[in-house]
Design a protein around this motif. Structure first.
Motif, PDB file in Angstrom:
ATOM      1  N   ASN A   1       0.841  -1.192   0.000  1.00 19.72           N
ATOM      2  CA  ASN A   1       0.000   0.000   0.000  1.00 19.72           C
ATOM      3  C   ASN A   1       0.880   1.247   0.000  1.00 19.72           C
ATOM      4  O   ASN A   1       1.718   1.422   0.890  1.00 19.72           O
ATOM      5  CB  ASN A   1      -0.924   0.003   1.221  1.00 19.72           C
ATOM      6  CG  ASN A   1      -2.077  -0.971   1.062  1.00 19.72           C
ATOM      7  OD1 ASN A   1      -2.540  -1.218  -0.047  1.00 19.72           O
ATOM      8  ND2 ASN A   1      -2.536  -1.542   2.159  1.00 19.72           N
TER       9      ASN A   1
ATOM     10  N   SER B   1      -3.666  -1.030   6.414  1.00 20.16           N
ATOM     11  CA  SER B   1      -2.582  -1.999   6.267  1.00 20.16           C
ATOM     12  C   SER B   1      -2.303  -2.717   7.584  1.00 20.16           C
ATOM     13  O   SER B   1      -2.118  -3.947   7.609  1.00 20.16           O
ATOM     14  CB  SER B   1      -1.298  -1.305   5.800  1.00 20.16           C
ATOM     15  OG  SER B   1      -1.433  -0.780   4.517  1.00 20.16           O
TER      16      SER B   1
ATOM     17  N   ARG C   1      -2.690  -6.740   8.207  1.00 14.75           N
ATOM     18  CA  ARG C   1      -1.529  -7.537   8.609  1.00 14.75           C
ATOM     19  C   ARG C   1      -1.846  -8.374   9.841  1.00 14.75           C
ATOM     20  O   ARG C   1      -1.440  -9.542   9.936  1.00 14.75           O
ATOM     21  CB  ARG C   1      -0.355  -6.607   8.878  1.00 14.75           C
ATOM     22  CG  ARG C   1       0.964  -7.303   9.143  1.00 14.75           C
ATOM     23  CD  ARG C   1       2.058  -6.305   9.499  1.00 14.75           C
ATOM     24  NE  ARG C   1       2.242  -5.314   8.459  1.00 14.75           N
ATOM     25  CZ  ARG C   1       1.899  -4.026   8.569  1.00 14.75           C
ATOM     26  NH1 ARG C   1       1.344  -3.586   9.701  1.00 14.75           N
ATOM     27  NH2 ARG C   1       2.102  -3.182   7.594  1.00 14.75           N
TER      28      ARG C   1
ATOM     29  N   VAL D   1       2.020  -7.698   4.286  1.00 15.12           N
ATOM     30  CA  VAL D   1       1.464  -6.367   4.034  1.00 15.12           C
ATOM     31  C   VAL D   1       2.496  -5.320   4.421  1.00 15.12           C
ATOM     32  O   VAL D   1       2.977  -5.312   5.570  1.00 15.12           O
ATOM     33  CB  VAL D   1       0.161  -6.129   4.832  1.00 15.12           C
ATOM     34  CG1 VAL D   1      -0.428  -4.769   4.478  1.00 15.12           C
ATOM     35  CG2 VAL D   1      -0.846  -7.237   4.567  1.00 15.12           C
TER      36      VAL D   1
ATOM     37  N   THR E   1       3.410  -1.019   4.102  1.00 14.57           N
ATOM     38  CA  THR E   1       3.019   0.345   3.731  1.00 14.57           C
ATOM     39  C   THR E   1       4.274   1.138   3.441  1.00 14.57           C
ATOM     40  O   THR E   1       5.211   1.141   4.249  1.00 14.57           O
ATOM     41  CB  THR E   1       2.250   1.030   4.869  1.00 14.57           C
ATOM     42  OG1 THR E   1       1.205   0.175   5.318  1.00 14.57           O
ATOM     43  CG2 THR E   1       1.660   2.348   4.393  1.00 14.57           C
TER      44      THR E   1
END
Length: 275
Positions: A128, A155, A159, A168, A170
């Motif tokens: 993301n 996010s 996760r 995941v 960011t």
């Protein structure tokens, strides 16, 4: 994670960071599927390309279904698309604000949900793309900063829901000189000047992230497992962690920087130009 034969979906693939990252993913052997409302700015041999507006929820769902039918389970989803709008304090929740929230937050949320069963089967990754504006405050970017900060929270929740099943990460890009900053430039909020420290005409330090370096950072986010929050460059990571640990200091520094640039005539904010 090796990228050879991995299936990657990336939004915002027509310009800037998305396009350059897609090019590098292809160079490493990935199958790259682009999504954007614009045609790619330069020729790139995408394995598939979906021309659509992320605000069109129906077409977004259709694209996700088509990708899964054509390519099978995907390995990596890069939610990169974003739009920066400007709002005065008295601006309500108008159509531009709703569009910003839709593109920056709700569309990635929707697209992730559509690909989630496939990503869990491949033990894949969601990347993301947030922004330093999620952590570093500036005037007039309420919708952009709010949506990008919310992206980080999304996010974190994702996760925790799927530990060991879904990776995941960011990422928090800093200033990259691309068209997303054009609206700010038009009203005198030059982020480029804000992050460039000069003596006369000589640049002593610039916090600008070059597109090549930033796209390398985004590719690393796709390949390295177990990451959480990352800048795309070394200086970007320093800025990100400083903003997280010392937010009031960073706020004071940004306010001082804006005031000094304005007093020197190098920054002339014109909020009356904001629609």
């Amino acid at each position: 994670m090796k990228l050879l034969n991995k299936i990657v979906v990336i939004t915002g693939a027509a310009r800037g960071l998305g396009l350059e990252t897609a090019r590098k993913l292809k160079q490493q052997g990935a199958t790259v599927i682009g999504i954007d409302r614009l045609e790619p700015h330069t020729a790139l041999n995408f394995d598939a390309y979906y021309l659509l507006d992320l605000c069109d929820r129906e077409r977004l769902d259709e694209a996700a279904a088509s990708i899964l039918e054509r390519f099978g389970d995907i390995d990596i989803l890069v939610n990169n698309a974003g739009v920066l709008t400007l709002e005065r304090g008295e601006t309500g929740v108008n159509d531009d604000v709703r569009r910003a929230l839709e593109i920056n937050l709700l569309a990635p949320w929707q697209l992730t949900s559509r690909f989630l069963p496939a990503l869990l089967r491949t033990q894949g990754k969601v990347v993301n793309v947030s922004s330093l504006f999620a952590l570093v405050n500036a005037p007039y970017v309420a919708a952009y900063a709010t949506s990008k900060r919310a992206m980080s929270a999304y996010s974190d929740v994702l996760r925790m829901q799927y530990p060991g099943q879904l990776d995941v990460v960011t990422v928090f890009p800093g200033f990259i000189d691309t068209a997303i900053h054009d609206p700010a430039e038009r009203v005198g909020l030059s982020v480029k000047r804000l992050v460039s420290f000069k003596r006369g005409e000589r640049v002593l330090l610039s916090l600008e992230e070059k597109l090549d370096d930033a796209s390398n950072g985004l590719v690393r986010a796709c390949t390295q497992r177990g990451l959480r929050n990352r800048g795309l460059t070394f200086l970007g990571s320093v800025a990100m962690y400083t903003a997280r640990w010392l937010p009031s200091v960073v706020d004071a520094f940004i306010s001082l920087r804006l005031r000094r640039l304005s007093n020197a005539g190098q920054l002339s904010l014109k909020p009356e130009l904001i629609d």
